[in-house]
Each structure stands twice: as C-alpha cells, then as structure tokens.
Motif scaffolding. Structure first.
Motif, PDB file in Angstrom:
ATOM      1  N   ASN A 178       0.885  -1.139   0.052  1.00  0.00           N
ATOM      2  CA  ASN A 178      -0.145   0.065  -0.051  1.00  0.00           C
ATOM      3  C   ASN A 178       0.802   1.323  -0.010  1.00  0.00           C
ATOM      4  N   GLY A 179       2.069   1.231  -0.642  1.00  0.00           N
ATOM      5  CA  GLY A 179       2.815   2.487  -0.563  1.00  0.00           C
ATOM      6  C   GLY A 179       3.229   2.792  -2.006  1.00  0.00           C
ATOM      7  N   THR A 180       4.066   3.961  -1.773  1.00  0.00           N
ATOM      8  CA  THR A 180       4.511   4.362  -3.250  1.00  0.00           C
ATOM      9  C   THR A 180       6.198   4.206  -3.386  1.00  0.00           C
ATOM     10  N   TYR A 181       6.681   4.109  -4.708  1.00  0.00           N
ATOM     11  CA  TYR A 181       7.927   3.795  -4.556  1.00  0.00           C
ATOM     12  C   TYR A 181       8.371   4.480  -5.816  1.00  0.00           C
ATOM     13  N   LEU A 182       9.686   4.849  -5.948  1.00  0.00           N
ATOM     14  CA  LEU A 182      10.083   5.539  -7.134  1.00  0.00           C
ATOM     15  C   LEU A 182      10.796   4.825  -8.193  1.00  0.00           C
ATOM     16  N   ASP A 183       9.999   5.000  -9.531  1.00  0.00           N
ATOM     17  CA  ASP A 183      10.644   4.371 -10.738  1.00  0.00           C
ATOM     18  C   ASP A 183      11.663   5.192 -11.539  1.00  0.00           C
ATOM     19  N   VAL A 184      12.961   4.848 -11.258  1.00  0.00           N
ATOM     20  CA  VAL A 184      14.020   5.703 -11.602  1.00  0.00           C
ATOM     21  C   VAL A 184      14.122   5.551 -13.132  1.00  0.00           C
ATOM     22  N   PHE A 185      13.497   4.452 -13.790  1.00  0.00           N
ATOM     23  CA  PHE A 185      13.688   4.593 -15.388  1.00  0.00           C
ATOM     24  C   PHE A 185      12.467   5.173 -16.062  1.00  0.00           C
ATOM     25  N   ASN A 229      11.419   8.248 -14.004  1.00  0.00           N
ATOM     26  CA  ASN A 229      11.581   9.161 -13.240  1.00  0.00           C
ATOM     27  C   ASN A 229      10.115   9.764 -12.663  1.00  0.00           C
ATOM     28  N   SER A 230       9.385   8.674 -12.171  1.00  0.00           N
ATOM     29  CA  SER A 230       7.868   9.004 -11.581  1.00  0.00           C
ATOM     30  C   SER A 230       7.906   7.985 -10.262  1.00  0.00           C
ATOM     31  N   PHE A 231       6.799   8.665  -9.499  1.00  0.00           N
ATOM     32  CA  PHE A 231       6.436   7.721  -8.354  1.00  0.00           C
ATOM     33  C   PHE A 231       5.254   7.017  -8.663  1.00  0.00           C
ATOM     34  N   LYS A 232       5.314   5.699  -8.356  1.00  0.00           N
ATOM     35  CA  LYS A 232       4.047   4.588  -8.562  1.00  0.00           C
ATOM     36  C   LYS A 232       3.553   4.048  -7.227  1.00  0.00           C
ATOM     37  N   LYS A 233       2.505   3.319  -7.425  1.00  0.00           N
ATOM     38  CA  LYS A 233       1.853   2.837  -6.531  1.00  0.00           C
ATOM     39  C   LYS A 233       2.166   1.298  -6.732  1.00  0.00           C
ATOM     40  N   GLY A 234       2.436   0.633  -5.786  1.00  0.00           N
ATOM     41  CA  GLY A 234       2.720  -0.946  -5.807  1.00  0.00           C
ATOM     42  C   GLY A 234       3.144  -1.544  -4.596  1.00  0.00           C
ATOM     43  N   ASN A 235       2.901  -2.865  -4.510  1.00  0.00           N
ATOM     44  CA  ASN A 235       3.612  -3.525  -3.473  1.00  0.00           C
ATOM     45  C   ASN A 235       4.910  -3.760  -3.918  1.00  0.00           C
ATOM     46  N   VAL A 236       5.991  -4.042  -2.803  1.00  0.00           N
ATOM     47  CA  VAL A 236       7.634  -4.305  -3.104  1.00  0.00           C
ATOM     48  C   VAL A 236       7.762  -5.538  -2.550  1.00  0.00           C
ATOM     49  N   ALA A 237       8.082  -6.439  -3.129  1.00  0.00           N
ATOM     50  CA  ALA A 237       8.388  -8.007  -2.716  1.00  0.00           C
ATOM     51  C   ALA A 237       9.787  -8.078  -2.613  1.00  0.00           C
ATOM     52  N   GLY A 296       0.693   5.566   2.849  1.00  0.00           N
ATOM     53  CA  GLY A 296       1.093   7.257   3.075  1.00  0.00           C
ATOM     54  C   GLY A 296       2.768   7.319   2.979  1.00  0.00           C
ATOM     55  N   LYS A 297       3.503   6.205   2.765  1.00  0.00           N
ATOM     56  CA  LYS A 297       5.143   6.366   2.696  1.00  0.00           C
ATOM     57  C   LYS A 297       5.480   5.952   1.531  1.00  0.00           C
ATOM     58  N   THR A 298       6.647   6.406   1.226  1.00  0.00           N
ATOM     59  CA  THR A 298       7.706   6.098  -0.057  1.00  0.00           C
ATOM     60  C   THR A 298       8.810   5.518   0.086  1.00  0.00           C
TER      61      THR A 298
END
Length: 567
Positions: free
Chosen positions: A32-39, A41-49, A71-73
């Motif tokens: 339920n967080g946001t992550y940085l897609d460096v490829f 240059n944007s912030f996206k929603k998605g679970n990180v495993a 609410g966190k990134t």
C-alpha cells in the motif's frame, strides 16, 4: 564490506524466480505504499516484494511477512560517489552507523588522506576498518601521494604499489587524479598509474578544477571518467559535453549544489551524481549526508524524482552496474522508506533486505583493525618542538585570499606583518612526517580571527600541521600541543587552550564515538568563532584546504605560499 553475495545459489536462484512469478510468497512485502521508478522518473503505487536480500518484484505480491506503508514512499538507498572517510574525523565503523541512519547504503571512498600520512599501511588500515560493515564501502586506490611536486607528505605511492590493491574486489579503480598537469604533460610516473587502471579495466576518478579546452581533452583521453570540482555551470557543461560524469559536491567547506542545480534535470541528470567529498561528522549528524543534498536540491527547485535518482541510480551504475540504485527486480534490497518525499524525512533504512536498527548497528559496526596498524596509526608525528622565532619572518610574504563557500583562493599580493584590523593573519605549515624541519610561512586574508591561534593536523593532502594566528607565540604553543596529543584540532588564546579535539589515528580520525566527535567539533568551532573567525566559513575544514596545492590559485605548504597555476 558486507555487500550482498555476487550470486545466489542454484536453489536460491530458482526460488527467487518463483517468488518473482508470484508462485511462492516473498520473504517480505511492503504493501500500500509508493515507490520511485528511476527508469521513468516517476512515483508509482505498488507492493514491493523481497527475497534473498534482493527485490523480487513490484505489484500485487504476498509475503510471509507484510508491512503496511500506507502514505509512505520507498526510494533506492543513497550512494556517495566520492568521499574521504577520514574527513568526517571518525573511523569507518563510526561513520557507517551515522551514514546508514541517513539512508546512505553505499559509498565510493578514497583513503588518500591516511595514505599521505602512512602510505600503503594507511590503505590497509582503511580496508581492515571497513571489513564486514553493513555499509557497502568501495575503494579507489589513491593516485596522488603526494598530490603534486609542492606537497611534502609522509609517503610516496607509485604504480607498482597500487597493483596489488587494484586486484581486490572492493577496489574499483584509482582515485581522483589530482595531478592533472602530470597527465596533460605526459609525466611518466603519472601515466604509469592511469595506464595500469586502463589495463586492468578499472575506473579512474578525476579532479580537474578549471581545466579546459585541449588540456581537458588530453585529461579525459587518459581514461579519467569523473570530476567533482566544478564550481560553475559553464565548467560542468564543458566537461559533460566531453563525456565526463559530474559529481555535484556538498561538503563542509566546498558547496557547489546551488551553482550547479541546473544539472538536476534532463538531459544532464543522467550523467550526474551526488558526493560529499569532505564532510565533518557533526554536519552529517545535524543536517544529513546524501539526504541533505537531496533535500537542498528539492528546495532549489529540482524535481524530487530526479533528485532521488541522482542520489542513487547514476552512482549505483558507476560503481556496480545494474545491481544498485533502483526499486526493480534483481536489484539489491537497499532502500529508504520516507515519511515525506520533499522533506526527505527518513522513517527507516533497509540494507540487503534487513532493517537497520540501533541494535543491528551496535552489533555489526565494530573496529576490525589489527593491533599492528593501530599502533602505527598512533605514532605519526616526527618533528622538533616549535619556537615562536621559527614562525617569524623579516621578509614580505604572499597573501592567500579565501573565497566563501569554495575551495578556490585568490592572490591578495604581499604583506610584511600581521594586521588583525585588515584581516591579514600569519599562517604556517610545519612538516611532521620525517623531521625535516621545513616550515612554510605566509599570510591568509578572509579568515577573520581577532585573537589567538588555531591549528590542525588535518591539512590536505599531506596533512602536516597548519596553523593560523594573530601572533606567533600562540601559534607555536598550539603546534606543540597538537604534536603532544597525537594530532587533531586546537584553539589557543593568550597562552591557554580554549578547546581541543584529539585525532589519534594518523592525526586525522577519532576512535571514540560519533557523539564525542560531535561534542568536540562543536566546542572547537564555538571557540574559534568566539575569537572572531568568520561565521561564513568552517574554521578547520576551510583552513585545511588552504594547504591543498592542486586547487587554484594560491596555496600554502611546508615551502611557503605558491601559485599552483604556474609551472
């Protein structure tokens, strides 16, 4: 050096792919967080495993353990592209604790400060001191010990001395080639080093302030890849256009980000990275490390996505290709979870999929240096006692002018004597490695001291003792006290010590704690400012760089004040 292992075992490899394919639960999933897609240059929603210390996938994943980060990134762990750990004033395991707390998960360090004092033993000291730390510490072998013909250091390192170190996995190349004149003029002992690096397919870092036109072309053609000395956009753009990577520096004394903030956008940002170069531990504790640079860049108008990418991905590719600096399958699970993206407010840091806690740091950050090297590092002062008469001169001496916020200096002519009212202070550099008795004298303008004297054994890069004062009596007392306490920093006034900070490891580093270092740094800074030192400069870092003869224009060494732009 506790990097994730180079390869998974065959069973781990198969397991990792199954997790990535969603066929098995991950070790850990952030939901339920946001992550940085460096490829993109944007912030996206998605679970990180995560699986086996690596990022297994992003999307609708489930794990054996799940952590809700609503609410966190998540952003990639920060990378310092060029740092001298010695300049923090603490040994590596103490620095590692503080850097990790601020989100730095890897650094590329040049141990040329201690190498200028102890030679190859200094390099071995830093390699041993960095062993098994949770912070990934990569090394560059010092290329300029001494830095140039003007310097009088404690050792000399030639190409033949570098080859053994270049074979180590943690050593990625040769460090900043400060002798750019030696490269341009094809000096054999210099080209022996650059050719060795090219022959071994190793990196070559640069240091080329104000080098331009065909001189720059020759410097780059030798294999130099980076530069961290750009003070203007024009200088940076010329070097970028010639193919160099630019390291944007924010240290304690040298702060170039504001002048170079336009690099924090495309098409430039993909060829840039951040570095601290020389930054005191108290500044790291109070204001941050690479996170401080990101925060400042965003305040200056940089797109947050670009700022975070510059802090991670570009340097990650430079030091370790496609394994570091992105939230993407197969990359190291080195990342920072942020409460606030624009404020760079760190909630926690993960290294190889493990959460960095105080308990973990206390368990893993230990001194691992051999007794032999510790003993050698505690005995590096070989010099006579200094009398005030040895610091006096009947001749006019050159005056070195300071430039606020920069390492560059100006030529302010000559002076016959100290003039506190005109801010002209006596400066001396005393050789301390080989008992030569050499003392270089001159004057410095722009420092602001109104009474007493200040001295330090941190004097780039040879690290002799440099002192500045309103009178020779206090200067001599300060220099002798530094020798007696095994090096460090000191403030003297009217024959009394106002504050001191012992640095017993080669006269450069403390083995105590970050808290102790911060306390002592605060004390000596307050004492220096109380005696009138200009608030716009760091009293000790600024003073130490006046002795570095590879940055224009005037510098003071054990042989006096030189114009280093002259042949």
């Amino acid at each position: 050096m506790n990097y994730a292992k180079k390869h998974l075992t065959e069973s781990e490899y198969k397991d990792f792919i199954e997790v990535s394919a969603g066929l098995k639960p991950a070790d850990l999933v952030f939901e339920n967080g946001t992550y940085l897609d460096v490829f993109t240059n944007s912030f996206k929603k998605g679970n990180v495993a995560l699986c086996h210390g690596l990022i297994a996938g992003i999307g609708n994943y489930k794990g054996n353990t799940a952590i809700d980060i609503t609410g966190k990134t998540i952003v990639p762990g920060f990378v310092d592209g060029h740092i001298h750990i010695e300049s923090t004033t603490v040994v590596p395991h103490i620095f590692a604790k503080e850097a990790l707390k601020h989100g730095t998960t890897a650094i590329l360090t040049d141990p040329h400060e201690i190498a200028n004092v102890m030679g190859t033993d200094g390099i071995r000291y830093m390699l041993e001191a960095s062993k098994d730390l949770p912070l990934d510490i990569f090394f560059m072998v010092p290329s300029c010990v001494p830095s140039c013909k003007y310097d009088e250091s404690g050792a000399k390192i030639l190409a033949k001395d570098m080859e053994e170190f270049l074979s180590f996995d943690s050593v990625l190349g040769i460090a900043e080639m400060m002798d750019y004149a030696g490269v341009i003029n094809r000096k054999k002992t210099v080209l022996d080093k650059t050719y060795l690096a090219k022959k071994m397919d190793k990196l070559i870092d640069g240091h080329a302030p104000l080098v331009t036109n065909k001189d720059l072309m020759a410097y780059i053609s030798a294999g130099v890849l980076t530069d961290h000395e750009c003070a203007t956009m024009d200088e940076a753009l010329e070097k970028l256009s010639a193919g160099m990577l630019i390291m944007i520096r924010e240290g304690t004394a040298a702060q170039n980000l504001e002048a170079l903030i336009s690099l924090c956008k495309e098409p430039y940002a993909s060829r840039c990275m951040f570095c601290t170069d020389d930054r005191h531990i108290n500044d790291i504790m109070d204001f941050g490390h690479i996170d401080n640079i990101i925060r400042k860049a965003i305040k200056l108008g940089a797109d947050p996505a670009i700022a975070y990418k510059t802090a991670s991905f570009t340097a990650g590719k430079y030091i370790n290709q496609n394994k570091r600096g992105a939230i993407s399958p197969g990359y190291l699970a080195d990342f920072v979870i942020l409460y606030d993206v624009k404020g760079v407010e760190v909630e926690c840091v993960y290294k190889n999929g493990v959460k960095i806690t105080d308990e973990y740091l206390n368990k893993t950050c230990k001194n691992t240096v051999s007794d032999e090297l510790i003993n050698k590092s505690h005995n590096t002062f070989f010099m006579p006692a200094i009398k005030k008469e040895m610091l006096e001169s009947k001749e006019k001496l050159r005056v070195l002018g300071l430039v606020s916020g920069q390492l560059l200096t100006t030529d302010e002519g000559t002076a016959a004597k100290i003039s506190v009212n005109d801010d002209i202070l006596k400066a001396a550099v005393v050789e301390r490695h080989k008992n030569t008795g050499h003392i270089g004298l001159g004057f410095i303008k722009g420092y602001g001291l109104k009474s007493g004297a200040i001295a330090t054994s941190v004097a780039h890069d040879a690290h002799n003792i440099i002192a500045i004062g309103t009178n020779e009596e206090d200067m001599a007392l300060a220099i002798n006290e530094l020798k007696n306490m095994g090096g460090g920093m000191i403030v003297y006034d009217k024959g009394k010590i106002k504050a001191s900070y012992p640095l017993t490891v080669a006269g450069l580093m403390s083995e105590t704690s970050a808290e102790y270092a911060k306390k002592k740094l605060c004390e000596i800074h307050e004492a220096a400012y109380a005696l009138g030192v200009n608030k716009g400069i760091d009293p000790f870092m600024t003073l130490s760089f006046t002795a570095l003869p590879v940055i224009p224009k005037l510098r003071i060494t054990t042989h006096g004040v030189h114009d280093v732009t002259e042949a």
